[in-house]
Design a protein around this motif. Structure first.
Motif, PDB file in Angstrom:
ATOM      1  N   MET A 176      -7.216   1.634  -7.393  1.00  0.00           N
ATOM      2  CA  MET A 176      -6.442   1.068  -8.463  1.00  0.00           C
ATOM      3  C   MET A 176      -6.545   1.487  -9.935  1.00  0.00           C
ATOM      4  N   PRO A 177      -5.394   1.409 -10.769  1.00  0.00           N
ATOM      5  CA  PRO A 177      -5.378   1.709 -11.991  1.00  0.00           C
ATOM      6  C   PRO A 177      -6.002   0.432 -12.603  1.00  0.00           C
ATOM      7  N   ARG A 178      -6.464   0.630 -13.748  1.00  0.00           N
ATOM      8  CA  ARG A 178      -7.169  -0.486 -14.546  1.00  0.00           C
ATOM      9  C   ARG A 178      -6.313  -1.467 -15.260  1.00  0.00           C
ATOM     10  N   HIS A 179      -5.372  -0.730 -15.730  1.00  0.00           N
ATOM     11  CA  HIS A 179      -4.351  -1.513 -16.480  1.00  0.00           C
ATOM     12  C   HIS A 179      -2.981  -1.228 -16.180  1.00  0.00           C
ATOM     13  N   GLY A 180      -1.962  -1.779 -16.964  1.00  0.00           N
ATOM     14  CA  GLY A 180      -0.576  -1.727 -16.703  1.00  0.00           C
ATOM     15  C   GLY A 180       0.074  -2.231 -15.863  1.00  0.00           C
ATOM     16  N   ILE A 181       1.281  -2.167 -15.474  1.00  0.00           N
ATOM     17  CA  ILE A 181       2.214  -3.068 -14.796  1.00  0.00           C
ATOM     18  C   ILE A 181       1.746  -3.197 -13.150  1.00  0.00           C
ATOM     19  N   LEU A 182       1.177  -2.267 -12.715  1.00  0.00           N
ATOM     20  CA  LEU A 182       0.754  -2.361 -11.429  1.00  0.00           C
ATOM     21  C   LEU A 182      -0.326  -3.083 -10.922  1.00  0.00           C
TER      22      LEU A 182
ATOM     23  N   LEU B  85       0.216   2.187 -20.681  1.00  0.00           N
ATOM     24  CA  LEU B  85       1.610   3.149 -20.197  1.00  0.00           C
ATOM     25  C   LEU B  85       1.031   4.434 -19.956  1.00  0.00           C
ATOM     26  N   PRO B  86       1.829   5.137 -19.010  1.00  0.00           N
ATOM     27  CA  PRO B  86       3.039   4.717 -18.426  1.00  0.00           C
ATOM     28  C   PRO B  86       2.812   4.232 -16.661  1.00  0.00           C
ATOM     29  N   LEU B  87       3.949   3.870 -16.123  1.00  0.00           N
ATOM     30  CA  LEU B  87       3.664   3.642 -14.775  1.00  0.00           C
ATOM     31  C   LEU B  87       2.932   4.345 -13.915  1.00  0.00           C
ATOM     32  N   GLN B  88       2.930   5.752 -13.883  1.00  0.00           N
ATOM     33  CA  GLN B  88       2.156   6.531 -12.996  1.00  0.00           C
ATOM     34  C   GLN B  88       1.225   7.205 -13.942  1.00  0.00           C
ATOM     35  N   ARG B  89      -0.036   7.706 -13.451  1.00  0.00           N
ATOM     36  CA  ARG B  89      -1.118   8.231 -14.096  1.00  0.00           C
ATOM     37  C   ARG B  89      -1.458   7.329 -15.285  1.00  0.00           C
ATOM     38  N   CYS B  90      -1.301   6.008 -15.143  1.00  0.00           N
ATOM     39  CA  CYS B  90      -1.946   5.157 -16.082  1.00  0.00           C
ATOM     40  C   CYS B  90      -3.173   5.234 -16.439  1.00  0.00           C
ATOM     41  N   CYS B  91      -3.668   5.160 -17.912  1.00  0.00           N
ATOM     42  CA  CYS B  91      -2.680   4.702 -18.827  1.00  0.00           C
ATOM     43  C   CYS B  91      -3.290   5.550 -19.908  1.00  0.00           C
ATOM     44  N   THR B  92      -2.147   6.251 -20.691  1.00  0.00           N
ATOM     45  CA  THR B  92      -2.471   7.010 -21.777  1.00  0.00           C
ATOM     46  C   THR B  92      -2.063   6.370 -23.197  1.00  0.00           C
ATOM     47  N   GLU B  93      -1.355   5.482 -23.243  1.00  0.00           N
ATOM     48  CA  GLU B  93      -0.905   4.830 -24.521  1.00  0.00           C
ATOM     49  C   GLU B  93      -0.782   3.407 -24.327  1.00  0.00           C
TER      50      GLU B  93
ATOM     51  N   LEU C 216       0.854  -1.371   0.066  1.00  0.00           N
ATOM     52  CA  LEU C 216      -0.118   0.018   0.216  1.00  0.00           C
ATOM     53  C   LEU C 216       0.968   1.214  -0.181  1.00  0.00           C
ATOM     54  N   LYS C 217       2.027   1.363   0.973  1.00  0.00           N
ATOM     55  CA  LYS C 217       2.827   2.461   0.751  1.00  0.00           C
ATOM     56  C   LYS C 217       3.454   2.575  -0.565  1.00  0.00           C
ATOM     57  N   ARG C 218       3.742   1.712  -1.501  1.00  0.00           N
ATOM     58  CA  ARG C 218       4.228   1.983  -2.579  1.00  0.00           C
ATOM     59  C   ARG C 218       3.215   2.486  -3.593  1.00  0.00           C
ATOM     60  N   PHE C 219       2.068   2.180  -3.627  1.00  0.00           N
ATOM     61  CA  PHE C 219       1.087   2.529  -4.400  1.00  0.00           C
ATOM     62  C   PHE C 219       0.669   3.865  -4.115  1.00  0.00           C
ATOM     63  N   ASN C 220       0.590   4.382  -2.770  1.00  0.00           N
ATOM     64  CA  ASN C 220       0.339   5.792  -2.220  1.00  0.00           C
ATOM     65  C   ASN C 220       1.493   6.680  -2.727  1.00  0.00           C
ATOM     66  N   ALA C 221       2.722   6.289  -2.640  1.00  0.00           N
ATOM     67  CA  ALA C 221       3.995   7.093  -3.123  1.00  0.00           C
ATOM     68  C   ALA C 221       3.868   7.348  -4.496  1.00  0.00           C
ATOM     69  N   LEU C 222       3.128   6.384  -5.315  1.00  0.00           N
ATOM     70  CA  LEU C 222       2.990   6.417  -6.781  1.00  0.00           C
ATOM     71  C   LEU C 222       1.753   7.410  -7.285  1.00  0.00           C
ATOM     72  N   GLY C 223       1.082   7.752  -5.859  1.00  0.00           N
ATOM     73  CA  GLY C 223      -0.042   8.794  -6.432  1.00  0.00           C
ATOM     74  C   GLY C 223      -1.366   7.955  -6.711  1.00  0.00           C
ATOM     75  N   TYR C 224      -1.350   6.869  -6.203  1.00  0.00           N
ATOM     76  CA  TYR C 224      -2.832   5.941  -5.945  1.00  0.00           C
ATOM     77  C   TYR C 224      -3.175   5.999  -4.585  1.00  0.00           C
TER      78      TYR C 224
END
Length: 618
Positions: A162-168, A222-230, A141-149
């Protein structure tokens, strides 16, 4: 190659004398009513059957040696051929699932999740497999919060924040472990034999079928943060044809996936979890900022668990336990059994009937009660205690009756516009000449999963982690090595300790409510296993408290339900999932039972007309 492979290669060789473009353009278009101008045929009315319900899409398929039902004909026929060549129902299920990972790649694949309920005839016993994925080591949870989620106050259900897609969203895939384990424990064949049809199609190509072509759209990943735009370039290269979206009728090949399946033939699951495939998965993950490790893959294990069970009108219903949502079907049926006599004195679901708005009101309200508990308690039971025995007790169901107004829609929680991604998957069912039966669900979760592909191996990584919650107090909060809330559902019904039928119906949060609807159609309303899926369905979304109904059902009862307070919308069949189920019918007449097979009975099967599939038998 075996006889099947030779026949398939020969047939495909003929097909490949026509270019992909020419095949797609030859003759009338496949999707004549999804484009403008529409063909004149789109204004026609449906013809009538000569027997039974005039709107039934097709007859049940019946067979006494073996049967397979899936959402794509090539997959169904591959499973049947494996049985005809000496395999059993378990072998057939793996063979069909492997083909589906190629021909229906948006919904399932070797980088996804698997659950199954297997009836082993010689033991007269059900086995329930959970081969779903676990969060990687760095999924805190700490890592996701640090990434802005952070948790989303608009979504108080699974997936909050949670993001819907992407590596996370990627968890350790469980599919290959489950395929291998089931073959070792219950099958007759090996990966070398059951993966051969999928390899042939992957190398030589197959024509994309109509519904699958309609669903063939890659998500942005992609990308990792603010997923996903491409989109992921590796996914575009793998799943599109010359960089363009495929259409129904085009020939599609995936030689990279064929390479992966050949590695599985040679090395079994170790090739996936410890060998070069594992190294390729980790390389892809790390290149995008993922936290999965080689140890996460090498240490993955699925598990055999006890099914959630209840008795509905004399039938024992077995569903997947937590973290699957499937057990909500048990609770929904318990509520209907306990409460319909109180909500509609002197009536039953059958006497009300599916043309009465009150029938639909009561079934929807039972669903709301079951999903209230599902969203409150469902999580990985290896991390939290889920009070499943209490939730599935008859006394508890009876205690919920007063929470429903028989004439007015109820709220489900705080007002919200959030809605869970529907998700997609494949379900299939198989039965063999010994009486073994398989109820099977295999998935990437949402269409094309995470949207990320492992280059050179044709493996799409699923996004099941998108259903974790980032709410710290949730039992489903993300944590390393934890399994998320899982929408996948597979069910099985027994009568007097004898196998009766499988029940599978895919489609995100549709699955548990869909199981209950199909079982009510059969056990209360008297539908056969094909008619049960041809009947109109609803999908209720718990968080926004929105009710979706297929068009003809909406026209019939939508206005009255709106007056009762339901927020009703008209939708098409893409919103209510896809069903594949089989039923076993015992016989006492040797000639009718296929005495040479040892099976004292025969199978009946249904396949959803909303999909491209079919039931096949011999």
């Amino acid at each position: 190659m075996g006889n099947f492979a030779i026949r398939i290669s020969a047939l495909i060789g003929v097909a490949l004398t026509v270019s992909s473009h020419a095949l797609a353009q030859a003759g009338p278009p496949l999707s004549v009513c999804n484009t403008q101008p529409q063909a004149a045929a789109c204004t026609a009315v449906r013809g009538d059957r000569a027997d039974g319900w005039v709107a039934q899409s097709r007859a049940e398929v019946m067979a006494s040696h073996g049967i397979v039902t899936t959402s794509q004909p090539l997959a169904a026929q591959a499973g049947l051929q494996v049985m005809m060549n000496g395999g059993n129902a378990i072998d057939a299920a793996v063979a069909s699932a492997a083909v589906l990972s190629l021909v229906e790649p948006m919904n399932t694949g070797v980088g996804g999740d698997l659950f199954a309920i297997v009836y082993v005839a010689k033991e007269k016993k059900l086995y329930t497999l959970n081969a779903s994925g676990m969060a990687p080591s760095g999924a805190t949870l700490k890592r996701f919060n640090a990434l802005g989620y952070h948790a989303d106050p608009e979504n108080w259900g699974p997936g909050s924040g949670m993001p819907r897609h992407g590596i996370l969203t990627v968890t350790v895939p469980g599919t290959v472990w489950g395929w291998d384990e089931l073959l070792r424990r219950f099958g007759r064949k090996t990966f070398k034999e059951v993966l051969a049809p999928a390899i042939d199609y992957a190398e030589n190509g197959f024509p994309i079928s109509q519904r699958i072509g309609n669903d063939w759209h890659l998500p942005n990943a992609l990308p990792l943060q603010r997923c996903c735009t491409e989109p992921d370039p590796d996914s575009v290269k793998t799943w599109y044809i010359d960089g363009k979206l495929p259409v129904a009728g085009q020939i599609y090949r995936n030689p990279d996936l064929a390479r992966t399946l050949r590695l599985l033939q040679e090395g079994g699951r170790d090739a996936f979890y410890k060998g070069e495939i594992a190294r390729a998965i980790i390389a892809k993950s790390q290149s995008l900022g993922g936290s999965m490790t080689m140890d996460d893959l090498a240490n993955y294990r699925g598990e055999f668990v006890e099914a959630a069970t209840s008795n509905y009108r004399g039938y024992d219903v077995f569903e997947l336990p937590p973290p699957s949502q499937a057990w909500a079907a048990n609770e929904m049926l318990n509520v209907l059994e306990a409460c319909v006599p109180r909500w509609a004195p002197g009536q039953t679901l059958a006497s009300l009937g599916p043309r009465d708005p009150k029938y639909w009101h009561l079934v929807v309200e039972a669903k709301k009660l079951a999903y209230r508990d599902l969203y409150a308690f469902n999580a990985d039971p290896n991390f939290v205690k889920v009070p499943i025995d209490k939730l599935l007790s008859k006394s508890y169901a009876a205690s919920l009756c007063d929470k429903v107004n028989p004439d007015k829609a109820s709220p489900t929680g705080p007002r919200s516009t959030a809605d869970l991604a529907l998700g997609d998957t494949i379900v299939l069912s198989t039965g063999d000449s010994e009486g073994n039966m398989v109820s099977w669900v295999n998935s990437n979760f949402a269409g094309f999963g995470s949207g990320l592909t492992v280059p050179g191996y044709g493996i799409l990584l699923h996004n099941r982690g998108a259903l974790f919650s980032l709410e710290p107090k949730s039992p489903n909060v993300i944590a390393p090595h934890k399994r998320p809330f899982n929408t996948l559902a597979a069910g099985f019904v027994m009568k007097d300790k004898a196998p009766l039928m499988t029940i599978t119906l895919m489609g995100g949060d549709m699955q548990a409510q869909g199981h209950a609807q199909a079982l009510v159609n059969i056990l209360d309303l008297g539908a056969n296993v094909q008619l049960a899926t041809d009947m109109a369905r609803f999908r209720h979304a718990q968080v926004p408290n929105k009710l979706e109904m297929e068009s003809e059902l909406y026209k019939l009862v939508g206005a009255r339900l709106q007056e009762m307070g339901h927020a009703v919308e008209q939708v098409n069949g893409s919103r209510v999932g896809g069903y594949q189920s089989i039923m076993f019918v015992p016989t006492t007449t040797p000639a009718a039972s296929g005495a040479s097979t040892g099976l004292a009975g025969y199978y009946r099967a249904g396949s959803d007309h909303r999909k491209d599939g079919q039931a096949v038998g011999w």
